[in-house]
Enzyme design. Structure first.
Site, PDB file in Angstrom:
ATOM      1  N   GLY A   8       0.818  -1.213   0.000  1.00  0.00           N
ATOM      2  CA  GLY A   8       0.000   0.000   0.000  1.00  0.00           C
ATOM      3  C   GLY A   8       0.844   1.253   0.000  1.00  0.00           C
ATOM      4  O   GLY A   8       0.467   2.283   0.572  1.00  0.00           O
ATOM      5  N   GLY A  11      -0.317   5.136  -0.953  1.00  0.00           N
ATOM      6  CA  GLY A  11      -1.250   5.916  -0.161  1.00  0.00           C
ATOM      7  C   GLY A  11      -0.607   7.128   0.490  1.00  0.00           C
ATOM      8  O   GLY A  11       0.597   7.368   0.357  1.00  0.00           O
ATOM      9  N   GLN A  12      -1.430   7.885   1.217  1.00  0.00           N
ATOM     10  CA  GLN A  12      -0.981   9.140   1.827  1.00  0.00           C
ATOM     11  C   GLN A  12       0.230   8.925   2.724  1.00  0.00           C
ATOM     12  O   GLN A  12       1.206   9.668   2.666  1.00  0.00           O
ATOM     13  CB  GLN A  12      -2.128   9.749   2.633  1.00  0.00           C
ATOM     14  CG  GLN A  12      -1.797  11.103   3.242  1.00  0.00           C
ATOM     15  CD  GLN A  12      -2.883  11.589   4.183  1.00  0.00           C
ATOM     16  OE1 GLN A  12      -3.622  10.809   4.754  1.00  0.00           O
ATOM     17  NE2 GLN A  12      -2.968  12.897   4.336  1.00  0.00           N
ATOM     18  N   LEU A  13       0.191   7.912   3.580  1.00  0.00           N
ATOM     19  CA  LEU A  13       1.316   7.625   4.464  1.00  0.00           C
ATOM     20  C   LEU A  13       2.470   6.976   3.712  1.00  0.00           C
ATOM     21  O   LEU A  13       3.641   7.300   3.925  1.00  0.00           O
ATOM     22  CB  LEU A  13       0.855   6.706   5.603  1.00  0.00           C
ATOM     23  CG  LEU A  13       1.930   6.187   6.560  1.00  0.00           C
ATOM     24  CD1 LEU A  13       2.570   7.335   7.335  1.00  0.00           C
ATOM     25  CD2 LEU A  13       1.324   5.167   7.525  1.00  0.00           C
ATOM     26  N   ILE A  35      -1.369  -2.177  -5.329  1.00  0.00           N
ATOM     27  CA  ILE A  35      -2.189  -2.947  -6.263  1.00  0.00           C
ATOM     28  C   ILE A  35      -2.365  -2.226  -7.595  1.00  0.00           C
ATOM     29  O   ILE A  35      -2.616  -2.844  -8.630  1.00  0.00           O
ATOM     30  CB  ILE A  35      -3.568  -3.276  -5.641  1.00  0.00           C
ATOM     31  CG1 ILE A  35      -4.263  -4.380  -6.439  1.00  0.00           C
ATOM     32  CG2 ILE A  35      -4.420  -2.015  -5.514  1.00  0.00           C
ATOM     33  CD1 ILE A  35      -5.479  -4.956  -5.754  1.00  0.00           C
ATOM     34  N   TYR A 141     -14.137  -0.207   9.091  1.00  0.00           N
ATOM     35  CA  TYR A 141     -12.705   0.084   9.158  1.00  0.00           C
ATOM     36  C   TYR A 141     -12.220  -0.013  10.599  1.00  0.00           C
ATOM     37  O   TYR A 141     -11.208  -0.651  10.895  1.00  0.00           O
ATOM     38  CB  TYR A 141     -12.451   1.490   8.602  1.00  0.00           C
ATOM     39  CG  TYR A 141     -11.034   1.992   8.756  1.00  0.00           C
ATOM     40  CD1 TYR A 141      -9.980   1.389   8.083  1.00  0.00           C
ATOM     41  CD2 TYR A 141     -10.749   3.099   9.563  1.00  0.00           C
ATOM     42  CE1 TYR A 141      -8.676   1.862   8.212  1.00  0.00           C
ATOM     43  CE2 TYR A 141      -9.456   3.581   9.696  1.00  0.00           C
ATOM     44  CZ  TYR A 141      -8.422   2.952   9.023  1.00  0.00           C
ATOM     45  OH  TYR A 141      -7.144   3.421   9.157  1.00  0.00           O
ATOM     46  N   LYS A 145      -9.621  -2.718  12.307  1.00  0.00           N
ATOM     47  CA  LYS A 145      -8.411  -2.294  13.011  1.00  0.00           C
ATOM     48  C   LYS A 145      -8.400  -2.821  14.449  1.00  0.00           C
ATOM     49  O   LYS A 145      -7.343  -3.236  14.954  1.00  0.00           O
ATOM     50  CB  LYS A 145      -8.306  -0.764  13.010  1.00  0.00           C
ATOM     51  CG  LYS A 145      -7.949  -0.169  11.657  1.00  0.00           C
ATOM     52  CD  LYS A 145      -6.568  -0.623  11.189  1.00  0.00           C
ATOM     53  CE  LYS A 145      -6.144   0.028   9.899  1.00  0.00           C
ATOM     54  NZ  LYS A 145      -4.818  -0.443   9.418  1.00  0.00           N
TER      55      LYS A 145
END
Length: 314
Positions: A8, A11-13, A35, A141, A145
């Site tokens: 991933g 993504g932003q992070l 992906i 979500y 988590k």
């Protein structure tokens, strides 16, 4: 020498974490994956692979052929997007994590996995939220988590897997677009303030949420992963705190630099999600066990975002 796989990564992070890891360990020792094959253009300095994070066989093959020693498992569907397809969100978030944990057990890998303030819920104290309160998350979500934290703790205790985690608050960055989270207004507002000098917020003006500037988030991640294993006594996930503010407070700070900036409020379904989350976080445990301390307040975040954000990239 460490060899690190990031899932991933687009993504932003992930984009900024990949850069930080390449700087620390050398670009040749970092393998970014996502992906979406189009994400390769974001990673000119490190090797990129197209990877479905739920494909455990592919991941195991990468571990063996690339001599991977650490995995930063960032692939997930976030809070707002997750509510559009709850079962798919659960399947992707949990299946990918369990595959990574099994690989870590088999190959003795060190793992970083991000949790979130979404693990908290309506029965959690919203002010100065402690490390281990009641948790009844209100989104799929958050459910994924919260369950993931327990799986991480299970693998750490039963199989001695060195898995580490922090519960990120909302993340603010100028290097990546918002990724479908409830706190993403705090990124989008900066683009709109410079581009249109106005912003329509999907949360009410007094919705206070904990946030963290990306440099602090990256530093927290690296400091946690660098800490001696003997200091890491929490194997679910650590509370980490940055700064808490409301959309109105952020808009006021932006207006100091863009005087004609205007903000409107049209709360949508994300308001219900935000109302179930903490307003401020107690991170004493992270401070005590591995020395965590944030550096950016709202004023510093605003100045740096307005200085560095580039609207044409949005």
């Amino acid at each position: 020498m460490e060899k690190i796989l990031i899932t991933g990564a687009a993504g932003q992070l992930g984009v900024e974490l990949t850069t930080a890891l390449a700087s620390k360990y050398g670009a040749s020792n970092i393998l970014a994956s996502d992906i979406n094959s189009e994400s390769a253009k974001k990673f000119s300095s490190v090797k990129f692979l197209t990877l479905d994070a739920t494909d455990s066989k592919h991941i195991e093959n990468i571990i063996v052929t690339e001599n991977i020693t650490q995995i930063y498992h960032l692939a997930a569907i976030l809070s707002a997007k997750g509510e559009d397809n709850p079962l798919f969100t659960w399947d992707l978030n949990m299946k990918s994590l369990l595959g990574i944990l099994e690989a870590a057990r088999k190959y003795q890998l060190k793992i970083f996995w991000p949790s979130s303030i979404a693990v908290f819920g309506k029965d959690t104290p919203r002010n100065n939220t402690p490390q281990n309160p009641a948790m009844i998350p209100g989104t799929v979500y958050g459910i994924s988590k919260q369950a993931g934290e327990q799986w991480c703790n299970y693998y750490a205790e039963k199989f001695k897997v060195d898995v580490r985690s922090v519960r990120y608050p909302g993340l603010i960055s100028y290097s990546a677009q918002p990724g479908g989270g409830t706190t993403d207004y705090a990124v989008d507002i900066f683009y709109k303030s410079k581009e249109d000098k106005k912003y329509t917020c999907f949360l009410s003006k007094d919705t206070r949420l904990p946030m963290m500037y990306m440099p602090d988030a990256i530093r927290a991640t690296l400091e946690l992963m660098e800490a001696p294993a003997s200091e890491i006594k929490t194997r679910t996930s650590y509370n980490v705190s940055g700064v808490s503010f409301t959309p109105a407070e952020l808009a006021e700070e932006i207006s100091k630099h863009i005087p004609d900036f205007k903000i409107l409020y049209e709360p949508d379904f994300r308001q219900h999600i935000a109302d179930s989350w903490p307003q401020s976080i107690n991170d004493d445990v992270a401070e005590q066990e591995w020395g965590w301390e944030p550096k950016y307040d709202l004023k510093k975040i605003t100045v740096d975002m307005l200085k560095n954000i580039k609207c044409e990239a949005y």
